[in-house]
Design an enzyme around this catalytic site. Structure first.
Site, PDB file in Angstrom:
ATOM      1  N   HIS A 307       0.848  -1.185   0.000  1.00 18.05           N
ATOM      2  CA  HIS A 307       0.000   0.000   0.000  1.00 18.05           C
ATOM      3  C   HIS A 307       0.878   1.227   0.000  1.00 18.05           C
ATOM      4  O   HIS A 307       1.946   1.223   0.619  1.00 18.05           O
ATOM      5  CB  HIS A 307      -0.910   0.007   1.243  1.00 18.05           C
ATOM      6  N   ASP A 364      -8.186  -4.933   0.005  1.00 17.66           N
ATOM      7  CA  ASP A 364      -8.752  -5.659  -1.131  1.00 17.66           C
ATOM      8  C   ASP A 364      -8.348  -7.118  -1.178  1.00 17.66           C
ATOM      9  O   ASP A 364      -8.883  -7.883  -1.972  1.00 17.66           O
ATOM     10  CB  ASP A 364      -8.373  -4.960  -2.430  1.00 17.66           C
TER      11      ASP A 364
END
Ligand code: ACO
Length: 428
Positions: A307, A364
């Protein structure tokens, strides 16, 4: 700490004020840099070190894995609030009172009918069109059906536009799915809540009464809350920058949807499921794919890992991992994909390559597994993300307009050819 920063270029010293946020984040305010320095700018591709605005909506601390909307922790909101409350909180700044929430809900329901002509547009799309392309186009099309631009100096007009899009967007989301499945394009019911209506519009069939499964409703509520805002990410920055030209709310949102579509952003949830499915079909050898992810000559990346800002863990991934287990348990689903996902996670958490680069599962990695258990097709995953992110985009657009931010227009360092005379075509 000092309250200015000094920059020395060619023996000239320039001084810039430091800006301090409420969580003690420090920024160097370089608004005057180009003017005082005779044209010097900063260069920061991908904006890894650049704040584009001051915002009071979402706080996140990637190092400590903190995410808060308007000061409330994501953990508490996911546990105690519902999606509509969170939408109100993000957009208007405070948790709604019971009366405010009831009015908000009623106002949204009042606007939840979409012009029937929109169905003609949907009919014109091929059935195999990607739902994100369809959703972005339909959101744009709404502008044609609601042409008046919003006077942002009027709180009432702003409220009306916000309520309108919150009402119509889930209808478009559901119709995007229904068109693909060849099912009638239907509406929600005034007797149901926001998230319940999303489920009903997506899944009700004409031949039986649709009963809401509370486990699925709760899981969807949670997923939408977790995705509702994430400060200045790619799609949100897109919404703000498009809106900064004073393009309308719906136009700005449509651009945000396109930005979200990419596999490095919202498209990752679809990419994760496709990756897990490919690993399963290839015999489930997670080690082989770990090796591919680490091989610099192989473009393969472990989707759902890493991320831009969370470098220790993604707090949303923690919540969602528990929710995925619960939903699959409660629904009695045994999904081989989940076993592969858990295997990959374990290996990555103990692998030097991933540990060194601080690559942890992001939100996700698990959201797709829940969507799949709910019966939502893979291609719709990013559409569900867009539905969740809608309040965040609206809140950020509203904040940007109320703050009267200038048009977004970055600069560049030109690295092309210097002047050269034009060459006639017969001499090239
Ligand atoms: N698998 C393997 N290696 C990776 C991965 C991955 N998923 N992610 C990053 N790396 C490696 C890079 O190769 C790089 O290695 P190097 O230092 O040896 O060159 C290092 O980790 C840093 O990677 P960057 O791409 O520079 O990190 P950045 O912060 O720019 O990118 C991103 C973050 C785009 C999310 C990236 O980690 C990625 O592509 N992940 C997979 C896609 C994904 O899951 N996206 C969803 C994001 S969450 C969201 O949008 C809701």
């Amino acid at each position: 700490m000092a309250d200015t920063a000094k920059l020395v270029i060619d023996q000239n010293t320039y001084e810039f004020p430091l800006v301090k946020g409420t969580e003690n984040e420090i920024g160097i305010d370089i608004k005057t840099l180009r003017g005082v320095s005779g044209g010097v700018i900063t260069l920061d591709p991908g904006f890894k070190n650049t704040g584009s605005c001051e915002s009071a909506i979402t706080f996140l601390n990637g190092e400590e894995g903190i995410l808060r909307y308007r000061g409330y922790s994501i953990e508490e909101l996911a546990e105690k609030a519902d999606f509509l409350e969170v939408a109100f909180l993000l957009i208007f700044g405070e948790l709604p009172t019971k009366e405010q929430l009831e009015k908000f809900d009623a106002d949204i329901k009042e606007k939840a009918i979409v012009d029937e002509d929109v169905k003609k547009i949907i009919d014109a799309f091929p059935k195999n069109a990607h739902p994100m392309g369809v959703l972005s186009s339909l959101t744009s099309a709404l502008i044609a059906f609601n042409p008046s631009s919003v006077n942002v100096d009027s709180e009432q007009e702003m409220y009306r536009a916000i309520v309108k899009i919150l009402a119509k967007f889930p209808v478009l989301v559901a119709w995007t799915l229904r068109k693909k499945q060849g099912l009638p394009l239907n509406y929600g019911s005034k007797s149901l809540g926001y998230v319940e209506n999303v489920l009903r519009m997506m899944f009700a069939t004409p031949d039986e009464d649709y009963k809401i499964n509370p486990i699925i409703k709760d899981a969807l509520d949670k997923l939408l809350i977790l995705h509702a805002d994430h400060e200045q990410n790619c799609s949100t920055s897109t919404v703000r920058i498009v809106g900064s030209s004073h393009a309308g709310l719906f136009a700005s949102l449509s651009a945000g949807i396109s930005a979200l579509w990419g596999p490095l952003h919202g498209g990752a949830n679809q990419a994760v499921l496709e990756m897990l499915e490919a690993i399963r079909q290839d015999g489930g050898d997670t080690k082989k794919y770990m090796a591919k992810a680490k091989d610099k000559n192989d473009p393969f990346r472990l989707m759902g890992f890493g991320h831009r800002v969370y470098k220790n863990f993604d707090p949303r991934a923690k919540i969602i991992k528990v929710a995925a287990d619960q939903v699959l348990n409660d629904l009695g689903i045994e999904d081989p994909i989940l076993t592969i996902a858990k295997g990959l996670e374990q290996e990555a958490l103990n692998d030097e390559y991933f540990v060194k680069r601080k690559l942890y599962p992001n939100v996700d990695f698990y959201s797709g597994i829940i969507y799949r258990a709910m019966g939502i097709p893979v291609e719709m995953f990013t559409v569900m993300f867009a539905l969740g992110r809608l309040p965040g985009w609206i809140a950020q657009w509203r904040e940007m307009r109320l703050n009267k931010e200038p048009i977004g227009r970055p600069r560049q360092i030109y690295i092309g050819k210097n002047y050269r005379p034009f060459v006639e075509i017969n001499k090239r």
